[in-house]
Design a protein around this motif. Structure first.
Motif, PDB file in Angstrom:
ATOM      1  N   GLN A   1       8.631  13.383  -7.711  1.00 31.49           N
ATOM      2  CA  GLN A   1       7.952  14.287  -8.646  1.00 31.49           C
ATOM      3  C   GLN A   1       6.716  13.634  -9.270  1.00 31.49           C
ATOM      4  N   TRP A   2       6.814  12.387  -9.687  1.00 31.13           N
ATOM      5  CA  TRP A   2       5.689  11.688 -10.311  1.00 31.13           C
ATOM      6  C   TRP A   2       4.532  11.581  -9.328  1.00 31.13           C
ATOM      7  N   MET A   3       4.826  11.232  -8.083  1.00 31.11           N
ATOM      8  CA  MET A   3       3.803  11.063  -7.063  1.00 31.11           C
ATOM      9  C   MET A   3       3.113  12.387  -6.748  1.00 31.11           C
ATOM     10  N   LYS A   4       3.884  13.457  -6.711  1.00 29.69           N
ATOM     11  CA  LYS A   4       3.303  14.773  -6.450  1.00 29.69           C
ATOM     12  C   LYS A   4       2.346  15.166  -7.564  1.00 29.69           C
ATOM     13  N   ARG A   5       2.718  14.878  -8.805  1.00 30.75           N
ATOM     14  CA  ARG A   5       1.854  15.204  -9.950  1.00 30.75           C
ATOM     15  C   ARG A   5       0.575  14.370  -9.951  1.00 30.75           C
ATOM     16  N   ARG A   6       0.622  13.196  -9.324  1.00 25.45           N
ATOM     17  CA  ARG A   6      -0.547  12.311  -9.239  1.00 25.45           C
ATOM     18  C   ARG A   6      -1.362  12.559  -7.978  1.00 25.45           C
ATOM     19  N   GLN A   7      -1.115  13.668  -7.318  1.00 26.95           N
ATOM     20  CA  GLN A   7      -1.886  14.102  -6.149  1.00 26.95           C
ATOM     21  C   GLN A   7      -1.729  13.204  -4.926  1.00 26.95           C
ATOM     22  N   TYR A   8      -0.571  12.560  -4.753  1.00 30.19           N
ATOM     23  CA  TYR A   8      -0.318  11.811  -3.522  1.00 30.19           C
ATOM     24  C   TYR A   8      -0.243  12.822  -2.379  1.00 30.19           C
ATOM     25  N   THR A   9      -0.870  12.523  -1.262  1.00 32.31           N
ATOM     26  CA  THR A   9      -0.835  13.420  -0.108  1.00 32.31           C
ATOM     27  C   THR A   9       0.571  13.433   0.490  1.00 32.31           C
ATOM     28  N   SER A  10       0.820  14.396   1.358  1.00 28.95           N
ATOM     29  CA  SER A  10       2.137  14.467   1.992  1.00 28.95           C
ATOM     30  C   SER A  10       2.388  13.225   2.855  1.00 28.95           C
ATOM     31  N   ASP A  11       1.338  12.655   3.462  1.00 32.66           N
ATOM     32  CA  ASP A  11       1.484  11.422   4.240  1.00 32.66           C
ATOM     33  C   ASP A  11       1.879  10.257   3.324  1.00 32.66           C
ATOM     34  N   MET A  12       1.239  10.163   2.171  1.00 31.70           N
ATOM     35  CA  MET A  12       1.582   9.114   1.197  1.00 31.70           C
ATOM     36  C   MET A  12       3.023   9.287   0.718  1.00 31.70           C
ATOM     37  N   GLN A  13       3.404  10.523   0.413  1.00 34.95           N
ATOM     38  CA  GLN A  13       4.759  10.790  -0.055  1.00 34.95           C
ATOM     39  C   GLN A  13       5.796  10.410   1.002  1.00 34.95           C
ATOM     40  N   ALA A  14       5.491  10.664   2.262  1.00 35.28           N
ATOM     41  CA  ALA A  14       6.414  10.293   3.339  1.00 35.28           C
ATOM     42  C   ALA A  14       6.583   8.779   3.399  1.00 35.28           C
ATOM     43  N   LYS A  15       5.497   8.038   3.220  1.00 39.43           N
ATOM     44  CA  LYS A  15       5.576   6.574   3.231  1.00 39.43           C
ATOM     45  C   LYS A  15       6.381   6.063   2.035  1.00 39.43           C
ATOM     46  N   VAL A  16       6.166   6.666   0.856  1.00 40.18           N
ATOM     47  CA  VAL A  16       6.917   6.270  -0.338  1.00 40.18           C
ATOM     48  C   VAL A  16       8.400   6.579  -0.144  1.00 40.18           C
ATOM     49  N   GLU A  17       8.687   7.721   0.438  1.00 38.15           N
ATOM     50  CA  GLU A  17      10.073   8.134   0.689  1.00 38.15           C
ATOM     51  C   GLU A  17      10.815   7.118   1.550  1.00 38.15           C
ATOM     52  N   GLN A  18      10.110   6.467   2.462  1.00 35.64           N
ATOM     53  CA  GLN A  18      10.732   5.514   3.385  1.00 35.64           C
ATOM     54  C   GLN A  18      10.738   4.073   2.872  1.00 35.64           C
ATOM     55  N   MET A  19      10.186   3.840   1.676  1.00 36.78           N
ATOM     56  CA  MET A  19      10.098   2.472   1.157  1.00 36.78           C
ATOM     57  C   MET A  19      11.475   1.845   0.976  1.00 36.78           C
ATOM     58  N   LYS A  20      11.558   0.581   1.299  1.00 35.39           N
ATOM     59  CA  LYS A  20      12.756  -0.213   1.057  1.00 35.39           C
ATOM     60  C   LYS A  20      12.567  -1.000  -0.242  1.00 35.39           C
ATOM     61  N   THR A  21      13.653  -1.462  -0.818  1.00 36.09           N
ATOM     62  CA  THR A  21      13.590  -2.270  -2.028  1.00 36.09           C
ATOM     63  C   THR A  21      12.713  -3.499  -1.788  1.00 36.09           C
ATOM     64  N   SER A  22      11.865  -3.821  -2.746  1.00 30.75           N
ATOM     65  CA  SER A  22      10.923  -4.951  -2.735  1.00 30.75           C
ATOM     66  C   SER A  22       9.715  -4.728  -1.830  1.00 30.75           C
ATOM     67  N   GLN A  23       9.609  -3.594  -1.215  1.00 34.67           N
ATOM     68  CA  GLN A  23       8.441  -3.289  -0.392  1.00 34.67           C
ATOM     69  C   GLN A  23       7.293  -2.849  -1.287  1.00 34.67           C
ATOM     70  N   VAL A  24       6.064  -3.177  -0.884  1.00 33.99           N
ATOM     71  CA  VAL A  24       4.871  -2.816  -1.639  1.00 33.99           C
ATOM     72  C   VAL A  24       3.963  -1.962  -0.759  1.00 33.99           C
ATOM     73  N   LEU A  25       3.447  -0.887  -1.328  1.00 31.95           N
ATOM     74  CA  LEU A  25       2.451  -0.050  -0.660  1.00 31.95           C
ATOM     75  C   LEU A  25       1.239   0.061  -1.568  1.00 31.95           C
ATOM     76  N   VAL A  26       0.055   0.181  -0.958  1.00 28.30           N
ATOM     77  CA  VAL A  26      -1.176   0.368  -1.714  1.00 28.30           C
ATOM     78  C   VAL A  26      -1.871   1.612  -1.178  1.00 28.30           C
ATOM     79  N   PHE A  27      -2.230   2.516  -2.097  1.00 30.95           N
ATOM     80  CA  PHE A  27      -2.965   3.729  -1.755  1.00 30.95           C
ATOM     81  C   PHE A  27      -4.248   3.775  -2.578  1.00 30.95           C
ATOM     82  N   HIS A  28      -5.249   4.431  -2.042  1.00 35.73           N
ATOM     83  CA  HIS A  28      -6.492   4.663  -2.779  1.00 35.73           C
ATOM     84  C   HIS A  28      -6.652   6.165  -2.935  1.00 35.73           C
TER      85      HIS A  28
END
Length: 92
Positions: A53-80
Motif C-alpha cells: 500500500q505504501w509503495m502504491k501511494r508513492r507511485q511505484y510502477t507495477s514493475d517496481m511493486q513486483a520486484k518489492v513483492e519478491q524481496m527477501k530479508t536483508s535484500q536491498v533495491l534502489v529505484f529512481h
C-alpha cells in the motif's frame, strides 16, 4: 490423486502463509532527493489494508511493486522516481 497436485488443505495452508507473510513484512526506506533532502522511513505492513500500500501511494510502477513483492530479508533495491532515489531494505 497425483502426488504433484496440491490438496485443498495444502492450497489453503499456502494461501494463509502468504497472507500472514504480507502482514509481517517490514522495510527501511531511504528517500534521497538532494544533498539537503534525505528522509528515512520504517514501513510495517501490519497497518496496511493491502500488500504494498505504501509503495502504491508513492507511485511505484507495477514493475517496481513486483520486484518489492519478491524481496527477501536483508535484500536491498534502489529505484529512481522522478529523479528521487528510493533505497529499500527488507528487514523482516
Amino acid at each position: 490423486m497425483n502426488k504433484d497436485t496440491p490438496t485443498l488443505w495444502q492450497r489453503f495452508k499456502s494461501a494463509a502463509i502468504e497472507v500472514m507473510d504480507f502482514k509481517s513484512r517490514v522495510w527501511v526506506i531511504n528517500i534521497h532527493s538532494s544533498a539537503l533532502q534525505d528522509e528515512s522511513f520504517v514501513i510495517n505492513e501490519d497497518s496496511f489494508q493491502e500488500p504494498l500500500q505504501w509503495m502504491k501511494r508513492r507511485q511505484y510502477t507495477s514493475d517496481m511493486q513486483a520486484k518489492v513483492e519478491q524481496m527477501k530479508t536483508s535484500q536491498v533495491l534502489v529505484f529512481h522516481i522522478d529523479g528521487v532515489r528510493h533505497r529499500l531494505m527488507r528487514v523482516k
